[in-house]
Write a protein that holds these residues in place. Structure first.
Motif, PDB file in Angstrom:
ATOM      1  N   THR A  75       0.567   3.452   3.310  1.00 53.13           N
ATOM      2  CA  THR A  75      -0.432   3.426   2.227  1.00 53.13           C
ATOM      3  C   THR A  75       0.153   2.874   0.926  1.00 53.13           C
ATOM      4  O   THR A  75      -0.531   2.161   0.199  1.00 53.13           O
ATOM      5  CB  THR A  75      -1.020   4.838   1.973  1.00 53.13           C
ATOM      6  OG1 THR A  75       0.054   5.769   1.860  1.00 53.13           O
ATOM      7  CG2 THR A  75      -1.917   5.273   3.113  1.00 53.13           C
ATOM      8  N   SER A  76       1.433   3.167   0.656  1.00 52.98           N
ATOM      9  CA  SER A  76       2.060   2.686  -0.588  1.00 52.98           C
ATOM     10  C   SER A  76       2.338   1.184  -0.540  1.00 52.98           C
ATOM     11  O   SER A  76       2.487   0.546  -1.586  1.00 52.98           O
ATOM     12  CB  SER A  76       3.354   3.458  -0.870  1.00 52.98           C
ATOM     13  OG  SER A  76       3.067   4.828  -1.031  1.00 52.98           O
ATOM     14  N   THR A  77       2.419   0.633   0.660  1.00 49.67           N
ATOM     15  CA  THR A  77       2.612  -0.819   0.812  1.00 49.67           C
ATOM     16  C   THR A  77       1.305  -1.564   0.561  1.00 49.67           C
ATOM     17  O   THR A  77       1.312  -2.663   0.017  1.00 49.67           O
ATOM     18  CB  THR A  77       3.116  -1.137   2.247  1.00 49.67           C
ATOM     19  OG1 THR A  77       4.366  -0.486   2.447  1.00 49.67           O
ATOM     20  CG2 THR A  77       3.293  -2.630   2.462  1.00 49.67           C
ATOM     21  N   ILE A  78       0.178  -0.969   0.943  1.00 49.68           N
ATOM     22  CA  ILE A  78      -1.114  -1.669   0.907  1.00 49.68           C
ATOM     23  C   ILE A  78      -1.971  -1.300  -0.305  1.00 49.68           C
ATOM     24  O   ILE A  78      -2.447  -2.174  -1.033  1.00 49.68           O
ATOM     25  CB  ILE A  78      -1.947  -1.350   2.188  1.00 49.68           C
ATOM     26  CG1 ILE A  78      -1.151  -1.632   3.455  1.00 49.68           C
ATOM     27  CG2 ILE A  78      -3.277  -2.115   2.172  1.00 49.68           C
ATOM     28  CD1 ILE A  78      -0.751  -3.050   3.685  1.00 49.68           C
ATOM     29  N   LEU A  79      -2.185   0.003  -0.526  1.00 54.19           N
ATOM     30  CA  LEU A  79      -3.253   0.420  -1.445  1.00 54.19           C
ATOM     31  C   LEU A  79      -2.975   0.188  -2.932  1.00 54.19           C
ATOM     32  O   LEU A  79      -3.896  -0.234  -3.639  1.00 54.19           O
ATOM     33  CB  LEU A  79      -3.642   1.878  -1.169  1.00 54.19           C
ATOM     34  CG  LEU A  79      -4.264   2.098   0.231  1.00 54.19           C
ATOM     35  CD1 LEU A  79      -4.680   3.549   0.421  1.00 54.19           C
ATOM     36  CD2 LEU A  79      -5.462   1.187   0.465  1.00 54.19           C
ATOM     37  N   PRO A  80      -1.761   0.429  -3.477  1.00 53.49           N
ATOM     38  CA  PRO A  80      -1.568   0.138  -4.912  1.00 53.49           C
ATOM     39  C   PRO A  80      -1.858  -1.331  -5.249  1.00 53.49           C
ATOM     40  O   PRO A  80      -2.491  -1.629  -6.261  1.00 53.49           O
ATOM     41  CB  PRO A  80      -0.099   0.496  -5.156  1.00 53.49           C
ATOM     42  CG  PRO A  80       0.211   1.505  -4.095  1.00 53.49           C
ATOM     43  CD  PRO A  80      -0.567   1.075  -2.899  1.00 53.49           C
ATOM     44  N   LYS A  81      -1.401  -2.256  -4.384  1.00 50.84           N
ATOM     45  CA  LYS A  81      -1.659  -3.687  -4.618  1.00 50.84           C
ATOM     46  C   LYS A  81      -3.153  -3.991  -4.517  1.00 50.84           C
ATOM     47  O   LYS A  81      -3.697  -4.755  -5.315  1.00 50.84           O
ATOM     48  CB  LYS A  81      -0.865  -4.530  -3.608  1.00 50.84           C
ATOM     49  CG  LYS A  81      -1.009  -6.046  -3.810  1.00 50.84           C
ATOM     50  CD  LYS A  81      -0.458  -6.487  -5.164  1.00 50.84           C
ATOM     51  CE  LYS A  81      -0.680  -7.964  -5.418  1.00 50.84           C
ATOM     52  NZ  LYS A  81      -0.281  -8.358  -6.791  1.00 50.84           N
ATOM     53  N   LEU A  82      -3.825  -3.363  -3.535  1.00 52.62           N
ATOM     54  CA  LEU A  82      -5.269  -3.567  -3.379  1.00 52.62           C
ATOM     55  C   LEU A  82      -6.020  -3.089  -4.627  1.00 52.62           C
ATOM     56  O   LEU A  82      -6.924  -3.776  -5.122  1.00 52.62           O
ATOM     57  CB  LEU A  82      -5.783  -2.824  -2.135  1.00 52.62           C
ATOM     58  CG  LEU A  82      -7.301  -2.798  -1.929  1.00 52.62           C
ATOM     59  CD1 LEU A  82      -7.866  -4.204  -1.774  1.00 52.62           C
ATOM     60  CD2 LEU A  82      -7.662  -1.946  -0.716  1.00 52.62           C
ATOM     61  N   LEU A  83      -5.632  -1.931  -5.145  1.00 53.70           N
ATOM     62  CA  LEU A  83      -6.276  -1.401  -6.359  1.00 53.70           C
ATOM     63  C   LEU A  83      -6.036  -2.345  -7.542  1.00 53.70           C
ATOM     64  O   LEU A  83      -6.942  -2.574  -8.354  1.00 53.70           O
ATOM     65  CB  LEU A  83      -5.735   0.004  -6.670  1.00 53.70           C
ATOM     66  CG  LEU A  83      -6.109   1.100  -5.650  1.00 53.70           C
ATOM     67  CD1 LEU A  83      -5.323   2.380  -5.925  1.00 53.70           C
ATOM     68  CD2 LEU A  83      -7.609   1.376  -5.643  1.00 53.70           C
TER      69      LEU A  83
END
Length: 308
Positions: A75-83
């Motif tokens: 989740t830390s690989t995908i979601l912060p960048k997506l946000l």
């Protein structure tokens, strides 16, 4: 982008993400923010609760800590960048994209392998209880965890290495919400046959192979449960097994669907919804399904939260 002799090479990618509508964008931002917060806090709580309680230092909880760490990595690989993409620039550098691909593929491979290790642990506990301490001692658990992380690291190194060999020119628009193998292969100007063959082979081994091991383990477990005389015992055991099988079936089926097909058949609208399940929904559900329904963990969490 920078110009070459006959082509323009990509130095950054444009992540298409989700809807362009501002109102829907804010709704999706809120949803993904809540998913990330729930996944991060739930999995961190599991790691802290199990680490702080010597009573929970058993093989089952050891693998659950590993699963929680994998879900935090995913989740830390995908979601912060997506946000970030949803509220600011939609671009990601070439290096950032390859790093995202590396860490996501690592976490996905580790998760698939961990489900098998956890199913094997439950099989030994229920079907061979007298041999449990011998078959699942600390050295064996540490060895299994080492194998999980090593195989998944080798797998992602191969895929990322093969991706780094490709040339990206013409379009730099990634029809997805993060850098994943299928949408990136669609953008390559180089031949991608080897990449697709390796993705297919990894999917057969990691997803189909591990799903078969998991289902087989639970088949033996169910056969053992059916021999339990107590109706209450049967109900509790089936309740636990069915919730575990629901999560692993959802995860395996979406991963198999994404990676077993040629990249050319990838479509934005359909496939990004499937990807949301294994990048965001499953890591959020895992703590709830695997441990927060467990009485020992709930007692430990109450103790921890009352101390804080």
């Amino acid at each position: 982008m920078h110009a070459g002799l006959n082509q323009t090479l990509v130095t950054e990618f444009l992540i298409l993400g989700f809807s362009q509508s501002p109102s829907l964008q804010m709704l999706l931002f809120s949803a993904f923010f809540c998913l990330y917060t729930a996944a991060l806090s739930g999995n961190l709580l599991i790691v802290v609760a199990i680490s702080a309680s010597p009573a929970l230092h058993t093989p089952m909880y050891f693998f659950l800590v590993n699963l929680a760490l994998v879900d935090i990595l995913c989740t830390s690989t995908i979601l912060p960048k997506l946000l970030g993409i949803m509220v600011a620039r939609r671009t990601i550098s070439y290096g950032g994209c390859m790093a995202q691909l590396f860490f996501f593929t690592w976490s996905m491979g580790a998760e698939l392998l961990l489900f098998s290790a956890m199913a094997y642990d439950r099989y030994v506990a229920i079907c061979r209880p007298l041999h449990y301490s011998a078959l699942m001692g600390p050295p064996i658990c540490a060895f299994l965890a080492g194998v999980v992380w090593a195989i998944s690291l080798t797998n992602t190194s191969v895929h990322t290495g093969l991706m780094l060999r490709l040339t990206f020119c013409r379009s730099n628009v990634v029809e997805h919400f993060f850098c994943e193998i299928p949408p990136l292969l669609k953008l390559s100007c180089s031949p991608t046959h080897l990449n697709e063959a390796m993705a297919f082979a990894a999917d057969v081994f990691l997803a189909v192979g591990n799903f078969s091991v998991t289902v087989l383990s639970y088949g033996f477990i169910v056969a053992s449960i059916l021999r339990i005389r107590s109706a209450e015992g049967k109900r509790r055991a089936f309740s636990t097994c069915s919730s575990h099988l629901l999560v692993v079936s959802m995860y395996y089926s979406t991963v198999i669907y994404t990676y077993i097909r040629p990249a050319s058949s990838y479509t934005l609208n359909k496939d990004r919804v499937v990807s949301v399940i294994y990048t965001s929904v499953a890591p959020t559900l895992n703590p709830l399904i695997y441990t927060l329904r467990n009485r020992d963990v709930k007692v430990m969490l109450r103790r921890l939260l009352s101390c804080s």
